[in-house]
Design a protein around this motif. Structure first.
Motif, short mmCIF file in Angstrom:
data_model
loop_
_atom_site.label_atom_id
_atom_site.label_comp_id
_atom_site.label_asym_id
_atom_site.label_seq_id
_atom_site.Cartn_x
_atom_site.Cartn_y
_atom_site.Cartn_z
N CYS A 113 0.85 -1.21 0.00
CA CYS A 113 0.00 0.00 0.00
C CYS A 113 0.88 1.26 0.00
N LYS A 114 1.88 1.26 0.88
CA LYS A 114 2.77 2.44 0.96
C LYS A 114 3.52 2.64 -0.35
N ASP A 115 4.02 1.52 -0.91
CA ASP A 115 4.77 1.61 -2.17
C ASP A 115 3.88 2.14 -3.30
N TYR A 116 2.62 1.73 -3.29
CA TYR A 116 1.71 2.17 -4.36
C TYR A 116 1.47 3.68 -4.27
N ASP A 117 1.31 4.17 -3.04
CA ASP A 117 1.15 5.62 -2.87
C ASP A 117 2.41 6.37 -3.32
N ALA A 118 3.58 5.80 -2.98
CA ALA A 118 4.83 6.45 -3.36
C ALA A 118 4.95 6.48 -4.89
N LEU A 119 4.55 5.38 -5.51
CA LEU A 119 4.61 5.30 -6.97
C LEU A 119 3.71 6.36 -7.61
#
Ligand code: GLP
Length: 241
Positions: A113-119
């Motif tokens: 989830c965090k990685d998707y937001d960062a992306l």
């Protein structure tokens, strides 16, 4: 809020495809927020047709999908990865590296989830977000709740969503009970939002979403606050207005 009434599903799909197409023509490196479900199928079909005619070029486009079921691999027939490839990506010239969906099989879902937001923030943000609406008023998989969830998160699907998704699976038991979805803040931060809605079964929820109270109990109602929000519906979808 701009509301356009289409005579039928095909006209709704063509109008939506026109808006997406204009976005890509005006800004070839657009970041498109994309949705699954039966509603956008006609829109994707129309865009493919125009691509085949040479009218649109997706080579610089980046796509960010809204959501994915937890537990389904990208090759599972009912995964949103599979849906998007089968119904859109495999037929246009978008670069595979520019296609993004959450990974529903990630072992560390919180990190995913965090990685998707960062992306999403690395892309510079979504230029145009395409949305459908669930029969309970959900957008992406942001289900009715006591509070708006701002960021990408894991969600337990409501009974109504599970029931309505059963049509795509042979057995109700096989319907995933949870998903990863981008949050309401991410959707609201899109520069433009385009919602498409068809069918009588969406008429009441659409009326409430557009003209009722803004409440997390009906997630789509938040769209009333977006500064560039367009809704295209067919006659049946607007039959309660
Ligand atoms: C799923 C998707 C939503 C979509 C909704 C409606 O729940 N996560 O993004 O809007 O289905 O689906 P349909 O267009 O088939 O009515």
């Amino acid at each position: 809020m701009r509301i356009y009434k289409a005579a039928n599903y095909n006209e709704m799909s063509r109008m939506a495809a026109n808006i997406l197409s204009a976005q890509v023509i005006l800004k070839p490196a657009s970041v498109l927020g994309l949705a699954t479900g039966s509603t956008p199928l006609g829109t994707y079909k129309q865009l493919i047709e125009w691509y085949e005619k040479g009218d649109i070029d997706f080579s610089e486009v980046t796509s960010i999908n809204l959501d994915e079921y937890i537990g389904l691999s990208s090759t599972h027939e009912q995964s949103y990865h599979h849906f998007m490839h089968e119904n859109f990506f495999d037929h246009i010239n978008i670069k595979p590296g520019n296609i993004h969906l959450p990974d529903g099989t990630a072992t560390d879902l919180e990190k995913e989830c965090k990685d998707y937001d960062a992306l999403i923030s690395d892309t510079g943000g979504i230029d145009l977000q395409l949305l459908g609406i669930g029969t309970d008023g959900h957008i992406g998989f942001n289900e009715p709740s006591d509070a708006f969830e701002p960021l990408t998160h894991v969600v337990n699907l409501t009974d109504s969503t599970i029931k309505s998704n059963t049509r795509f699976f042979t057995d109700e038991e096989d319907v995933p009970k949870s998903a990863i979805t981008v949050g309401i803040k991410t959707i609201m931060q899109a520069k433009k939002i385009l919602m498409i809605v068809n069918g009588k079964n969406k008429a009441d929820i659409l009326k409430e979403a557009l003209y009722g109270c803004i409440t997390p109990a009906l997630p789509a109602s938040i769209l009333q606050l977006h500064p560039d929000f367009t809704v295209i519906g067919d006659e049946e979808a607007f039959s309660s207005l």
